[in-house]
Design a protein around this motif. Sequence first.
Motif, PDB file in Angstrom:
ATOM      1  N   PRO A 210       5.149  12.237  -2.229  1.00 41.95           N
ATOM      2  CA  PRO A 210       5.385  10.779  -2.137  1.00 41.95           C
ATOM      3  C   PRO A 210       5.471  10.294  -0.687  1.00 41.95           C
ATOM      4  O   PRO A 210       4.972   9.215  -0.359  1.00 41.95           O
ATOM      5  CB  PRO A 210       6.717  10.576  -2.864  1.00 41.95           C
ATOM      6  N   LEU A 211       6.073  11.110   0.179  1.00 39.40           N
ATOM      7  CA  LEU A 211       6.175  10.744   1.597  1.00 39.40           C
ATOM      8  C   LEU A 211       4.799  10.718   2.247  1.00 39.40           C
ATOM      9  O   LEU A 211       4.442   9.755   2.935  1.00 39.40           O
ATOM     10  CB  LEU A 211       7.085  11.730   2.330  1.00 39.40           C
ATOM     11  N   LEU A 212       4.020  11.763   2.006  1.00 40.75           N
ATOM     12  CA  LEU A 212       2.671  11.826   2.582  1.00 40.75           C
ATOM     13  C   LEU A 212       1.802  10.684   2.053  1.00 40.75           C
ATOM     14  O   LEU A 212       1.044  10.059   2.806  1.00 40.75           O
ATOM     15  CB  LEU A 212       2.027  13.182   2.272  1.00 40.75           C
ATOM     16  N   GLY A 213       1.928  10.405   0.760  1.00 34.87           N
ATOM     17  CA  GLY A 213       1.172   9.297   0.170  1.00 34.87           C
ATOM     18  C   GLY A 213       1.548   7.962   0.790  1.00 34.87           C
ATOM     19  O   GLY A 213       0.681   7.129   1.068  1.00 34.87           O
ATOM     20  N   ALA A 214       2.849   7.761   1.024  1.00 33.67           N
ATOM     21  CA  ALA A 214       3.306   6.502   1.630  1.00 33.67           C
ATOM     22  C   ALA A 214       2.762   6.347   3.051  1.00 33.67           C
ATOM     23  O   ALA A 214       2.351   5.253   3.451  1.00 33.67           O
ATOM     24  CB  ALA A 214       4.833   6.444   1.635  1.00 33.67           C
ATOM     25  N   ILE A 215       2.732   7.442   3.810  1.00 34.36           N
ATOM     26  CA  ILE A 215       2.208   7.386   5.185  1.00 34.36           C
ATOM     27  C   ILE A 215       0.723   7.037   5.170  1.00 34.36           C
ATOM     28  O   ILE A 215       0.264   6.184   5.929  1.00 34.36           O
ATOM     29  CB  ILE A 215       2.466   8.715   5.925  1.00 34.36           C
TER      30      ILE A 215
ATOM     31  N   TRP B 121       0.815  -1.222   0.000  1.00 30.85           N
ATOM     32  CA  TRP B 121       0.000   0.000   0.000  1.00 30.85           C
ATOM     33  C   TRP B 121       0.849   1.272   0.000  1.00 30.85           C
ATOM     34  O   TRP B 121       0.604   2.178  -0.810  1.00 30.85           O
ATOM     35  CB  TRP B 121      -0.953  -0.010   1.203  1.00 30.85           C
ATOM     36  N   PRO B 122       1.851   1.408   0.889  1.00 36.00           N
ATOM     37  CA  PRO B 122       2.653   2.631   0.835  1.00 36.00           C
ATOM     38  C   PRO B 122       3.399   2.795  -0.489  1.00 36.00           C
ATOM     39  O   PRO B 122       3.567   3.920  -0.977  1.00 36.00           O
ATOM     40  CB  PRO B 122       3.626   2.511   2.003  1.00 36.00           C
ATOM     41  N   MET B 123       3.815   1.683  -1.088  1.00 36.65           N
ATOM     42  CA  MET B 123       4.500   1.759  -2.375  1.00 36.65           C
ATOM     43  C   MET B 123       3.559   2.325  -3.445  1.00 36.65           C
ATOM     44  O   MET B 123       3.927   3.242  -4.192  1.00 36.65           O
ATOM     45  CB  MET B 123       4.985   0.360  -2.770  1.00 36.65           C
ATOM     46  N   LEU B 124       2.348   1.797  -3.496  1.00 32.97           N
ATOM     47  CA  LEU B 124       1.365   2.243  -4.488  1.00 32.97           C
ATOM     48  C   LEU B 124       1.011   3.717  -4.285  1.00 32.97           C
ATOM     49  O   LEU B 124       1.063   4.514  -5.229  1.00 32.97           O
ATOM     50  CB  LEU B 124       0.104   1.381  -4.381  1.00 32.97           C
ATOM     51  N   THR B 125       0.664   4.096  -3.064  1.00 32.36           N
ATOM     52  CA  THR B 125       0.241   5.478  -2.822  1.00 32.36           C
ATOM     53  C   THR B 125       1.395   6.461  -2.956  1.00 32.36           C
ATOM     54  O   THR B 125       1.183   7.614  -3.336  1.00 32.36           O
ATOM     55  CB  THR B 125      -0.417   5.609  -1.430  1.00 32.36           C
TER      56      THR B 125
END
Length: 200
Positions: free
Chosen positions: A158-163, A114-118
Amino acid sequence: MRFLFNLAMLSALSAGTAAAQDRVSELEDNVNAAGYARRSRPACMGAEAGMGLLSEALTFGIGSGLTMLVDSFYLGDLPAIIFGSGMILVTPAVMAAGVYYGGKWTGGRGSLGWPMLTSYLSALAGGSVLLLTGACESAVTMCFRPPEILLYTAPLWPLLGAIVGYEISDHKATNKLKDKRKGLKQAEEPLMINLLTLPF
């Protein structure tokens, strides 16, 4: 013969129940599968952000060092192009891995997928904002210009999406364990009745 069959069925049931109870015991012990104690949500998210940024900084430092080393061979703009392309492709994955380990070490139960995708989806959105801004800078006619806050925060997307992705997967994994615990509690009573009524 029937006695042996009943005994085998009971053994299989109890082994499966014991394995499920081991997984469910994570909830009672407030730990994840790796045995790390579960921290508060702000502490987890702080660790995820910190590990994501640290991973990104290490990647950037190693990439910059390699670029300077290759650049000393006077290859023109090629090292900078390779470095820039590599950073665009690698950064979301590295940030997602950092977020995953930050979450895992603070008791999270999330997965890496999930963190990779987001992270990649957020990087795509942030890159689109940067490209749109660049296109508007060079355009002669009027075009939609994104707000400046989006422009300055795009590298962190990308960091916020991964979180966000890690928190979603953590929530799903915890809910799955809660459902298993509920199923075990419902199955315990009929199992005890079956044990008492089996013909030996």
